[in-house]
Design a protein around this motif. Structure first.
Motif, PDB file in Angstrom:
ATOM      1  N   LEU A  68       0.820  -1.216   0.000  1.00 29.10           N
ATOM      2  CA  LEU A  68       0.000   0.000   0.000  1.00 29.10           C
ATOM      3  C   LEU A  68       0.854   1.268   0.000  1.00 29.10           C
ATOM      4  O   LEU A  68       0.317   2.369  -0.009  1.00 29.10           O
ATOM      5  CB  LEU A  68      -0.947  -0.005   1.203  1.00 29.10           C
ATOM      6  N   GLY A  69       2.179   1.089   0.041  1.00 25.31           N
ATOM      7  CA  GLY A  69       3.067   2.243  -0.067  1.00 25.31           C
ATOM      8  C   GLY A  69       3.687   2.703   1.238  1.00 25.31           C
ATOM      9  O   GLY A  69       4.416   3.690   1.256  1.00 25.31           O
ATOM     10  N   LEU A  70       3.425   2.021   2.340  1.00 24.72           N
ATOM     11  CA  LEU A  70       4.007   2.418   3.622  1.00 24.72           C
ATOM     12  C   LEU A  70       5.435   1.886   3.688  1.00 24.72           C
ATOM     13  O   LEU A  70       5.665   0.688   3.576  1.00 24.72           O
ATOM     14  CB  LEU A  70       3.182   1.857   4.782  1.00 24.72           C
ATOM     15  N   THR A  71       6.392   2.795   3.827  1.00 27.73           N
ATOM     16  CA  THR A  71       7.792   2.385   3.923  1.00 27.73           C
ATOM     17  C   THR A  71       8.374   2.856   5.244  1.00 27.73           C
ATOM     18  O   THR A  71       8.020   3.913   5.760  1.00 27.73           O
ATOM     19  CB  THR A  71       8.633   2.958   2.750  1.00 27.73           C
ATOM     20  N   LYS A  72       9.291   2.051   5.749  1.00 32.70           N
ATOM     21  CA  LYS A  72       9.929   2.305   7.033  1.00 32.70           C
ATOM     22  C   LYS A  72      11.240   3.054   6.796  1.00 32.70           C
ATOM     23  O   LYS A  72      11.938   2.790   5.817  1.00 32.70           O
ATOM     24  CB  LYS A  72      10.193   0.952   7.686  1.00 32.70           C
ATOM     25  N   PHE A  73      11.555   3.984   7.675  1.00 32.17           N
ATOM     26  CA  PHE A  73      12.848   4.665   7.583  1.00 32.17           C
ATOM     27  C   PHE A  73      13.341   4.973   8.978  1.00 32.17           C
ATOM     28  O   PHE A  73      12.595   4.885   9.954  1.00 32.17           O
ATOM     29  CB  PHE A  73      12.763   5.939   6.728  1.00 32.17           C
ATOM     30  N   GLY A  74      14.606   5.338   9.055  1.00 34.32           N
ATOM     31  CA  GLY A  74      15.232   5.672  10.340  1.00 34.32           C
ATOM     32  C   GLY A  74      16.123   4.537  10.787  1.00 34.32           C
ATOM     33  O   GLY A  74      15.638   3.471  11.149  1.00 34.32           O
ATOM     34  N   ALA A  75      17.404   4.776  10.700  1.00 35.41           N
ATOM     35  CA  ALA A  75      18.368   3.762  11.123  1.00 35.41           C
ATOM     36  C   ALA A  75      19.510   4.466  11.847  1.00 35.41           C
ATOM     37  O   ALA A  75      19.819   5.630  11.551  1.00 35.41           O
ATOM     38  CB  ALA A  75      18.899   3.006   9.907  1.00 35.41           C
ATOM     39  N   PRO A  76      20.145   3.785  12.795  1.00 37.59           N
ATOM     40  CA  PRO A  76      21.300   4.381  13.464  1.00 37.59           C
ATOM     41  C   PRO A  76      22.374   4.729  12.431  1.00 37.59           C
ATOM     42  O   PRO A  76      22.615   3.980  11.487  1.00 37.59           O
ATOM     43  CB  PRO A  76      21.793   3.282  14.412  1.00 37.59           C
ATOM     44  N   GLY A  77      22.969   5.913  12.582  1.00 33.29           N
ATOM     45  CA  GLY A  77      24.020   6.345  11.679  1.00 33.29           C
ATOM     46  C   GLY A  77      23.535   7.318  10.612  1.00 33.29           C
ATOM     47  O   GLY A  77      24.354   7.925   9.910  1.00 33.29           O
ATOM     48  N   GLU A  78      22.221   7.488  10.461  1.00 35.76           N
ATOM     49  CA  GLU A  78      21.700   8.460   9.495  1.00 35.76           C
ATOM     50  C   GLU A  78      21.948   9.874  10.013  1.00 35.76           C
ATOM     51  O   GLU A  78      21.896  10.120  11.220  1.00 35.76           O
ATOM     52  CB  GLU A  78      20.191   8.295   9.303  1.00 35.76           C
ATOM     53  N   ALA A  79      22.180  10.789   9.089  1.00 36.93           N
ATOM     54  CA  ALA A  79      22.287  12.197   9.465  1.00 36.93           C
ATOM     55  C   ALA A  79      20.912  12.663   9.937  1.00 36.93           C
ATOM     56  O   ALA A  79      19.883  12.317   9.337  1.00 36.93           O
ATOM     57  CB  ALA A  79      22.761  13.029   8.283  1.00 36.93           C
ATOM     58  N   PHE A  80      20.897  13.438  11.009  1.00 38.67           N
ATOM     59  CA  PHE A  80      19.633  13.922  11.569  1.00 38.67           C
ATOM     60  C   PHE A  80      18.991  14.932  10.618  1.00 38.67           C
ATOM     61  O   PHE A  80      19.627  15.890  10.180  1.00 38.67           O
ATOM     62  CB  PHE A  80      19.878  14.560  12.939  1.00 38.67           C
ATOM     63  N   ASP A  81      17.743  14.706  10.287  1.00 41.10           N
ATOM     64  CA  ASP A  81      16.961  15.607   9.429  1.00 41.10           C
ATOM     65  C   ASP A  81      15.675  15.930  10.184  1.00 41.10           C
ATOM     66  O   ASP A  81      14.830  15.053  10.376  1.00 41.10           O
ATOM     67  CB  ASP A  81      16.647  14.921   8.096  1.00 41.10           C
ATOM     68  N   PRO A  82      15.508  17.177  10.632  1.00 42.44           N
ATOM     69  CA  PRO A  82      14.334  17.506  11.451  1.00 42.44           C
ATOM     70  C   PRO A  82      13.000  17.355  10.712  1.00 42.44           C
ATOM     71  O   PRO A  82      11.957  17.338  11.352  1.00 42.44           O
ATOM     72  CB  PRO A  82      14.577  18.954  11.875  1.00 42.44           C
ATOM     73  N   THR A  83      13.023  17.226   9.398  1.00 42.35           N
ATOM     74  CA  THR A  83      11.758  17.050   8.671  1.00 42.35           C
ATOM     75  C   THR A  83      11.260  15.614   8.742  1.00 42.35           C
ATOM     76  O   THR A  83      10.074  15.368   8.541  1.00 42.35           O
ATOM     77  CB  THR A  83      11.899  17.466   7.195  1.00 42.35           C
ATOM     78  N   ILE A  84      12.174  14.665   9.036  1.00 39.11           N
ATOM     79  CA  ILE A  84      11.742  13.264   9.110  1.00 39.11           C
ATOM     80  C   ILE A  84      12.117  12.590  10.424  1.00 39.11           C
ATOM     81  O   ILE A  84      11.704  11.465  10.671  1.00 39.11           O
ATOM     82  CB  ILE A  84      12.298  12.436   7.924  1.00 39.11           C
ATOM     83  N   HIS A  85      12.906  13.264  11.245  1.00 36.50           N
ATOM     84  CA  HIS A  85      13.305  12.712  12.539  1.00 36.50           C
ATOM     85  C   HIS A  85      12.794  13.601  13.663  1.00 36.50           C
ATOM     86  O   HIS A  85      12.773  14.821  13.534  1.00 36.50           O
ATOM     87  CB  HIS A  85      14.838  12.623  12.660  1.00 36.50           C
ATOM     88  N   GLU A  86      12.431  12.966  14.757  1.00 38.96           N
ATOM     89  CA  GLU A  86      12.061  13.686  15.977  1.00 38.96           C
ATOM     90  C   GLU A  86      13.124  13.353  17.021  1.00 38.96           C
ATOM     91  O   GLU A  86      13.232  12.191  17.440  1.00 38.96           O
ATOM     92  CB  GLU A  86      10.679  13.241  16.454  1.00 38.96           C
ATOM     93  N   ALA A  87      13.887  14.356  17.402  1.00 39.83           N
ATOM     94  CA  ALA A  87      14.956  14.127  18.371  1.00 39.83           C
ATOM     95  C   ALA A  87      14.353  14.087  19.767  1.00 39.83           C
ATOM     96  O   ALA A  87      13.800  15.074  20.247  1.00 39.83           O
ATOM     97  CB  ALA A  87      16.007  15.222  18.271  1.00 39.83           C
ATOM     98  N   LEU A  88      14.475  12.945  20.397  1.00 41.37           N
ATOM     99  CA  LEU A  88      13.978  12.818  21.766  1.00 41.37           C
ATOM    100  C   LEU A  88      15.000  13.363  22.765  1.00 41.37           C
ATOM    101  O   LEU A  88      14.628  13.894  23.805  1.00 41.37           O
ATOM    102  CB  LEU A  88      13.670  11.352  22.084  1.00 41.37           C
ATOM    103  N   SER A  89      16.294  13.231  22.404  1.00 44.10           N
ATOM    104  CA  SER A  89      17.339  13.694  23.312  1.00 44.10           C
ATOM    105  C   SER A  89      18.670  13.785  22.570  1.00 44.10           C
ATOM    106  O   SER A  89      18.906  13.058  21.613  1.00 44.10           O
ATOM    107  CB  SER A  89      17.467  12.708  24.479  1.00 44.10           C
ATOM    108  N   HIS A  90      19.520  14.712  23.055  1.00 43.24           N
ATOM    109  CA  HIS A  90      20.916  14.744  22.622  1.00 43.24           C
ATOM    110  C   HIS A  90      21.689  13.936  23.647  1.00 43.24           C
ATOM    111  O   HIS A  90      21.552  14.176  24.851  1.00 43.24           O
ATOM    112  CB  HIS A  90      21.448  16.183  22.590  1.00 43.24           C
ATOM    113  N   ILE A  91      22.491  13.020  23.194  1.00 41.88           N
ATOM    114  CA  ILE A  91      23.217  12.189  24.161  1.00 41.88           C
ATOM    115  C   ILE A  91      24.723  12.479  24.136  1.00 41.88           C
ATOM    116  O   ILE A  91      25.524  11.616  24.429  1.00 41.88           O
ATOM    117  CB  ILE A  91      22.925  10.683  23.947  1.00 41.88           C
ATOM    118  N   GLY A  92      25.046  13.695  23.770  1.00 34.43           N
ATOM    119  CA  GLY A  92      26.447  14.105  23.843  1.00 34.43           C
ATOM    120  C   GLY A  92      27.080  14.271  22.479  1.00 34.43           C
ATOM    121  O   GLY A  92      26.409  14.467  21.471  1.00 34.43           O
TER     122      GLY A  92
END
Length: 191
Positions: free
Chosen positions: A126-150
């Motif tokens: 139906l077109g639903l695709t998963k994204f978000g993996a460790p090591g990706e550059a943070f993009d505020p349009t597709i990522h929600e930062a829960l916390s900065h860990i240093g």
């Protein structure tokens, strides 16, 4: 002697009454009706060509309006279909999260594994695709930062270090942003 009344026939008074003048048969002998275009010296063929050009322009305008209408209807249908798909699949992302958490804790039972695989195939179809993996550059349009860990000396830009919940999208439209923990590049000189 009595005077005859004016309304009796055959009396001189009745004949003296005014009667309307007889109307001539056929059209009056006036000047013929001349169109303004004919006065300008245009013949019948030129008038027909002008009328044809006007009707052709009208037809082309109507045809263009119809084509635009069809495009609008198709665009609206696609938008309605996309919105319906979005509304139906958005709640399913929580079920997919549950399946991911179950996989993190070990292999799934054979029956549950079959259901999970089938569900993932259906939503992907139906077109639903998963994204978000460790090591990706943070993009505020597709990522929600829960916390900065240093800071991390291994990264050059703010990077997703841990993915708490995967993000999902349909085409270019984000259904849910990936919830991530991010690390920043080092701010000072490194030795």
């Amino acid at each position: 002697m009595t005077e005859p009344s004016q309304g009796e026939p055959g009396t001189p008074a009745a004949e003296e009454q005014e009667t309307p003048a007889p109307q001539p048969e056929g059209p009056p002998a006036e000047q013929p009706v001349v169109e303004p275009a004919e006065q300008a010296g245009m013949d019948e063929l030129t008038l027909a060509q002008i009328a044809l050009a006007e009707r052709t322009n009208d037809l082309q305008r109507l045809q263009a309006e119809f084509v635009n209408y069809k495009r609008r209807v198709e665009r609206d249908r696609d938008l309605i279909r996309e919105n319906a798909t979005y509304a139906a699949l958005a709640p399913i992302t929580e079920v997919l999260d549950t399946i991911d958490r179950a996989r993190e804790h070990g292999d799934l039972d054979a029956g549950f594994q079959t259901v999970a695989d089938q569900l993932e195939r259906v939503v992907a179809g139906l077109g639903l695709t998963k994204f978000g993996a460790p090591g990706e550059a943070f993009d505020p349009t597709i990522h929600e930062a829960l916390s900065h860990i240093g800071e991390d000396p291994e990264v050059e830009v703010t990077t997703c270090k841990v993915v708490a919940k995967a993000g999902y999208r349909i085409g270019d439209r984000v259904v849910r942003a990936a919830q991530v923990l991010v690390v920043d590049p080092p701010s000072g000189p490194t030795a």
